[in-house]
Design an enzyme around this catalytic site. Structure first.
Site, PDB file in Angstrom:
ATOM      1  N   ASP A   1      10.066  -0.143   1.601  1.00  0.00           N
ATOM      2  CA  ASP A   1       9.108   0.952   0.898  1.00  0.00           C
ATOM      3  C   ASP A   1       8.574   0.464  -0.552  1.00  0.00           C
ATOM      4  OD1 ASP A   1       9.640   2.826   2.738  1.00  0.00           O
ATOM      5  OD2 ASP A   1      11.395   3.462   1.985  1.00  0.00           O
TER       6      ASP A   1
ATOM      7  N   LYS B   1       4.190  -1.846   0.612  1.00  0.00           N
ATOM      8  CA  LYS B   1       3.202  -2.793   1.590  1.00  0.00           C
ATOM      9  C   LYS B   1       1.973  -2.452   2.070  1.00  0.00           C
ATOM     10  CE  LYS B   1       7.170  -2.944   3.972  1.00  0.00           C
ATOM     11  NZ  LYS B   1       7.985  -2.236   3.157  1.00  0.00           N
TER      12      LYS B   1
ATOM     13  N   LYS C   1       0.025  -0.070   0.614  1.00  0.00           N
ATOM     14  CA  LYS C   1      -0.759   0.063  -0.416  1.00  0.00           C
ATOM     15  C   LYS C   1      -1.564  -1.518  -0.605  1.00  0.00           C
ATOM     16  CE  LYS C   1      -2.041   0.153  -5.276  1.00  0.00           C
ATOM     17  NZ  LYS C   1      -2.199   1.012  -6.318  1.00  0.00           N
TER      18      LYS C   1
ATOM     19  N   GLY D   1       6.936   3.309   7.451  1.00  0.00           N
ATOM     20  CA  GLY D   1       6.146   4.446   7.052  1.00  0.00           C
ATOM     21  C   GLY D   1       5.333   3.651   5.666  1.00  0.00           C
ATOM     22  N   HIS D   2       3.992   3.417   6.042  1.00  0.00           N
ATOM     23  CA  HIS D   2       3.182   2.925   5.038  1.00  0.00           C
ATOM     24  C   HIS D   2       2.253   3.792   4.651  1.00  0.00           C
ATOM     25  CE1 HIS D   2       4.605  -1.462   6.637  1.00  0.00           C
ATOM     26  NE2 HIS D   2       5.520  -0.774   6.408  1.00  0.00           N
ATOM     27  N   THR D   3       2.090   3.931   3.266  1.00  0.00           N
ATOM     28  CA  THR D   3       1.428   5.027   2.736  1.00  0.00           C
ATOM     29  C   THR D   3       0.113   4.300   2.071  1.00  0.00           C
ATOM     30  OG1 THR D   3       3.287   5.943   2.185  1.00  0.00           O
ATOM     31  CG2 THR D   3       1.193   7.039   1.160  1.00  0.00           C
TER      32      THR D   3
ATOM     33  N   THR E   1      16.813   5.191  11.307  1.00  0.00           N
ATOM     34  CA  THR E   1      15.623   6.119  11.475  1.00  0.00           C
ATOM     35  C   THR E   1      15.780   6.847  12.624  1.00  0.00           C
ATOM     36  OG1 THR E   1      14.184   4.574  12.381  1.00  0.00           O
ATOM     37  CG2 THR E   1      14.056   5.003   9.880  1.00  0.00           C
TER      38      THR E   1
ATOM     39  N   GLN F   1       9.361  -2.813   7.076  1.00  0.00           N
ATOM     40  CA  GLN F   1      10.893  -2.833   6.413  1.00  0.00           C
ATOM     41  C   GLN F   1      10.689  -4.240   5.393  1.00  0.00           C
ATOM     42  OE1 GLN F   1      10.761  -2.783  10.157  1.00  0.00           O
ATOM     43  NE2 GLN F   1      10.472  -1.098   9.705  1.00  0.00           N
TER      44      GLN F   1
ATOM     45  N   THR G   1      17.715  -3.759   9.717  1.00  0.00           N
ATOM     46  CA  THR G   1      17.063  -3.254  11.046  1.00  0.00           C
ATOM     47  C   THR G   1      17.031  -4.381  12.216  1.00  0.00           C
ATOM     48  OG1 THR G   1      14.849  -2.500  11.936  1.00  0.00           O
ATOM     49  CG2 THR G   1      14.636  -4.460  10.277  1.00  0.00           C
TER      50      THR G   1
ATOM     51  N   GLY H   1      11.958  11.779   5.321  1.00  0.00           N
ATOM     52  CA  GLY H   1      12.210  12.724   4.265  1.00  0.00           C
ATOM     53  C   GLY H   1      13.355  12.446   3.312  1.00  0.00           C
TER      54      GLY H   1
ATOM     55  N   ASP I   1       4.351   2.124 -13.138  1.00  0.00           N
ATOM     56  CA  ASP I   1       3.946   3.510 -13.862  1.00  0.00           C
ATOM     57  C   ASP I   1       5.300   4.247 -14.050  1.00  0.00           C
ATOM     58  OD1 ASP I   1       2.917   3.355 -11.117  1.00  0.00           O
ATOM     59  OD2 ASP I   1       3.063   5.435 -11.489  1.00  0.00           O
TER      60      ASP I   1
HETATM   61  P1  GDP Z   1       5.732   0.754   2.255  1.00  0.00           P
HETATM   62  O1  GDP Z   1       6.652   1.188   3.247  1.00  0.00           O
HETATM   63  O2  GDP Z   1       6.020  -0.436   1.692  1.00  0.00           O
HETATM   64  O3  GDP Z   1       4.189   0.612   2.734  1.00  0.00           O
HETATM   65  O4  GDP Z   1       5.892   1.847   1.260  1.00  0.00           O
HETATM   66  P2  GDP Z   1       5.925   3.546   1.180  1.00  0.00           P
HETATM   67  O5  GDP Z   1       4.278   3.718   1.589  1.00  0.00           O
HETATM   68  O6  GDP Z   1       7.016   3.852   2.364  1.00  0.00           O
HETATM   69  O7  GDP Z   1       6.265   3.861  -0.098  1.00  0.00           O
HETATM   70  C1  GDP Z   1       5.653   3.594  -1.518  1.00  0.00           C
HETATM   71  C2  GDP Z   1       5.414   4.770  -2.050  1.00  0.00           C
HETATM   72  O8  GDP Z   1       4.887   4.599  -3.226  1.00  0.00           O
HETATM   73  C3  GDP Z   1       4.291   5.456  -1.374  1.00  0.00           C
HETATM   74  O9  GDP Z   1       4.162   7.059  -1.405  1.00  0.00           O
HETATM   75  C4  GDP Z   1       2.823   4.989  -2.311  1.00  0.00           C
HETATM   76  O10 GDP Z   1       1.809   5.876  -2.051  1.00  0.00           O
HETATM   77  C5  GDP Z   1       3.460   5.252  -3.598  1.00  0.00           C
HETATM   78  N1  GDP Z   1       3.079   3.961  -4.357  1.00  0.00           N
HETATM   79  C6  GDP Z   1       2.614   2.680  -4.210  1.00  0.00           C
HETATM   80  N2  GDP Z   1       2.197   2.118  -5.361  1.00  0.00           N
HETATM   81  C7  GDP Z   1       2.517   2.787  -6.177  1.00  0.00           C
HETATM   82  C8  GDP Z   1       2.508   2.592  -7.778  1.00  0.00           C
HETATM   83  O11 GDP Z   1       2.008   1.511  -8.176  1.00  0.00           O
HETATM   84  N3  GDP Z   1       2.780   3.724  -8.377  1.00  0.00           N
HETATM   85  C9  GDP Z   1       3.216   4.978  -7.870  1.00  0.00           C
HETATM   86  N4  GDP Z   1       3.421   5.958  -8.614  1.00  0.00           N
HETATM   87  N5  GDP Z   1       3.338   5.048  -6.644  1.00  0.00           N
HETATM   88  C10 GDP Z   1       3.068   4.013  -5.873  1.00  0.00           C
HETATM   89  P1  IMO Z   2       8.923   0.401   5.722  1.00  0.00           P
HETATM   90  O1  IMO Z   2       7.985  -0.762   6.655  1.00  0.00           O
HETATM   91  C1  IMO Z   2      12.890   1.717   4.225  1.00  0.00           C
HETATM   92  C2  IMO Z   2      16.100   1.206   7.244  1.00  0.00           C
HETATM   93  C3  IMO Z   2      16.867   2.465   7.661  1.00  0.00           C
HETATM   94  C4  IMO Z   2      18.492   2.006   7.867  1.00  0.00           C
HETATM   95  C5  IMO Z   2      18.011   0.818   8.635  1.00  0.00           C
HETATM   96  C6  IMO Z   2      18.024   0.512  10.063  1.00  0.00           C
HETATM   97  O2  IMO Z   2       8.320   1.708   5.508  1.00  0.00           O
HETATM   98  O3  IMO Z   2       9.419  -0.155   4.430  1.00  0.00           O
HETATM   99  P2  IMO Z   2      16.400   1.064  11.901  1.00  0.00           P
HETATM  100  O4  IMO Z   2      15.849   2.595  12.362  1.00  0.00           O
HETATM  101  O5  IMO Z   2      15.247   0.281  11.436  1.00  0.00           O
HETATM  102  O6  IMO Z   2      17.329   0.830  13.034  1.00  0.00           O
HETATM  103  O7  IMO Z   2      17.152   1.504  10.402  1.00  0.00           O
HETATM  104  O8  IMO Z   2      16.622   0.229   8.018  1.00  0.00           O
HETATM  105  N1  IMO Z   2      14.984   1.129   7.263  1.00  0.00           N
HETATM  106  C7  IMO Z   2      13.895   1.331   6.269  1.00  0.00           C
HETATM  107  N2  IMO Z   2      14.145   1.575   5.035  1.00  0.00           N
HETATM  108  N3  IMO Z   2      11.658   1.326   4.708  1.00  0.00           N
HETATM  109  C8  IMO Z   2      11.730   1.045   6.132  1.00  0.00           C
HETATM  110  O9  IMO Z   2      10.095   0.668   6.521  1.00  0.00           O
HETATM  111  C9  IMO Z   2      12.751   1.059   6.765  1.00  0.00           C
HETATM  112  N4  IMO Z   2      12.793   0.792   8.309  1.00  0.00           N
HETATM  113  C10 IMO Z   2      14.139   0.961   8.477  1.00  0.00           C
HETATM  114  O10 IMO Z   2      16.852   3.340   6.696  1.00  0.00           O
HETATM  115  O11 IMO Z   2      18.841   1.847   6.573  1.00  0.00           O
HETATM  116 MG    MG Z   3       7.693   2.821   3.851  1.00  0.00          MG
END
Ligand code: GDP
Ligand code: IMO
Ligand code: MG
Length: 448
Positions: free
Chosen positions: A35, A38, A40, A62-64, A150, A246, A261, A324, A355
């Protein structure tokens, strides 16, 4: 009423160039526990690519992506999909739930994003309902020792792959093979479901009927030989981006096992999971938050249980994109990042969510650990030591300024610049990009 094409709606929001034109193969990899942002940066970098390839994981990701006031949370489809010029490829190393993939494609189509160019490797393994059921049952069985997965069936699907019982995407193309393989694997998994966990068995033929009727007709044109697609693109001089899911410390081999994972998110995973040799890789961009979060169980030396942690969660909206769940917060850990540099051959870092620290009086950076009275600068290989590690921090005065409109290094207050400079020194690779908000426009090129 059909929506206007996505690209049409956001023409004015195409990001500024990020400067990658002469770099054919780039990997985006998470350097912490996931999270990091990646999605973005994949979206940003994809502007100058022709292909984005997911190489491992599944819909545990979950990539936002945030474009204007539109937000997309992608699980399986590569984060380059918003561009019409991109071929999004789901590589052989990914585990694919075909029902989830269909749902995600439907969602994208419904929002005006073309999904026609999506390719799925015929060698990718399928996640089917028994994997999800087994994932949840294993977690329940572990009780207090649970991993906090997950529950998407990731572990059981990769376990079947390693056991040579897995079913690949290409198997759907031959009904006899598909049915026979389902009979074989369920001959095994149904025994576990019924005799170990006291659950009902899954009927292989019913499941085959459902997958072949509901998924295959739509997925068929997307099933491809992803390895040759990638190589043909590279041979034609195109730029290809490999999108990790991940992160480094969730890696099956290098993460905080067993709290990991079941795949290899580290850069080496891109070679196996997309079918490229290490010599093809030109650039490895590590994505790191300006602090750290972790979802699920496992050691976390800089974890915060105080108001600062609550503030990071609240301001950074640190709740799982998918599940969530509240993410556990902590200060930036340069010890772990130095190890991530080694594991991934990082050429540079992109720092996200700077930020989120805007209102903090003090910002801390962990530069070493104290373990049993000794200062330790390298990540201890014995995990018991990591559990005992006490972070040694350097402290920085907060910048107390809104960074969300900063788009050039000169916009950063001196305190934020000092923090980034020290972080970069500690980690040992240049920070080239910093992100100051979720939106496509909210980033700056950094050079100390
Ligand atoms: P990923 O799994 O690595 O793609 O990351 P996620 O999407 O799960 O989580 C990153 C969260 O931070 C998302 O809600 C993005 O929209 C948000 N985000 C990404 N870059 C920034 C940033 O520079 N500032 C803030 N405030 N939010 C960010
Ligand atoms: P992104 O790509 C954060 C964590 C789970 C758990 C462990 C094993 O959005 O960064 P799994 O379901 O893979 O067997 O769970 O890995 N986990 C993540 N944590 N971001 C993720 O993906 C994750 N994918 C799995 O919370 O601790
Ligand atoms: Mg994520």
């Amino acid at each position: 009423m059909p929506q206007r094409g996505f690209t049409e709606r956001v023409q004015s929001r195409i990001p500024r160039p990020i400067g990658l034109t002469d770099v054919p193969a780039t990997i985006v990899v998470g350097t912490q526990w996931g999270d990091e942002g990646k999605g973005k940066f994949t979206d940003l970098l994809a502007k100058e690519m022709s292909m984005v390839v997911r190489y491992q994981g599944g819909h545990n990701a979950g990539h936002t992506l945030v474009v204007g006031d539109e937000k997309f949370a992608l699980q399986l489809v590569p984060s380059g999909v918003l561009y019409e010029h991109i071929t999004p490829v789901i590589g052989n190393g990914v585990v694919v739930d075909p029902f989830v993939l269909l749902r995600e494609m439907d969602m994208l189509r419904g929002r005006g994003v073309s999904v026609d160019k999506i390719k799925v490797s015929g060698n990718a393994h399928l996640i089917l309902p028994y994997h999800q059921e087994l994932d949840a049952l294993h977690e329940r069985h572990l009780g207090k020792a649970k991993l906090g997965t997950t529950k998407r069936g990731i572990g059981p699907a990769y376990a079947d792959k390693a056991m040579r019982l897995g079913i690949r995407v290409q198997d759907m193309l031959d009904e006899d093979i598909f049915r026979a393989k389902l009979h074989t694997v369920l001959g095994h998994s149904n025994k576990v479901l019924t005799r170990v966990f006291n659950r009902l068995p899954i009927d292989p033929d019913q499941l085959a009927d459902k997958v072949l009727a509901e998924c295959l007709p739509i997925l068929r044109p997307h099933i491809a030989d992803s390895v040759n697609l990638v190589h043909d693109a590279l041979d034609a001089g195109e730029n290809v981006l490999f999108e990790g899911a991940q992160a480094t410390f969730l890696d099956l081999d290098h993460g905080t096992y067993p709290f990991v994972t079941s795949s290899n998110p580290t850069a080496g995973g891109a070679c196996a999971g997309a079918g490229i040799g290490p010599k093809h890789i030109d650039r490895v961009v590590g994505i790191a938050k300006a602090y750290v979060t972790r979802v699920g169980a496992g050691p976390f030396p800089t974890e915060l249980f105080d108001d600062d942690g609550d503030k990071m969660v609240e301001i950074g909206r640190e709740f799982g994109t998918n599940t969530g769940r509240r993410r556990r917060p902590g200060w930036f850990d340069a010890v772990m990042l130095r190890h991530a540099v080694r594991l991934n051959s990082l050429t540079e870092l992109a720092i996200t969510k700077l930020d989120v620290l805007d209102t903090f009086d003090t910002v801390k950076l962990c530069v070493a650990y104290e373990i049993d009275g000794e200062r330790v600068e390298k990540l201890p290989y014995h995990q018991s030591e990591l559990h005992r590690a006490v972070p040694i921090y350097e402290e920085f005065p907060g910048w107390k300024q809104d960074l969300t409109t900063a788009t050039e290094p000169g916009h950063l207050p001196v305190q934020a610049a000092s923090y980034l400079r020290r972080l970069e020194e500690q980690v040992g690779v240049p920070v080239t990009l910093a992100s100051t908000g979720p939106g496509r426009d909210q980033f700056l090129h950094w050079s100390s």
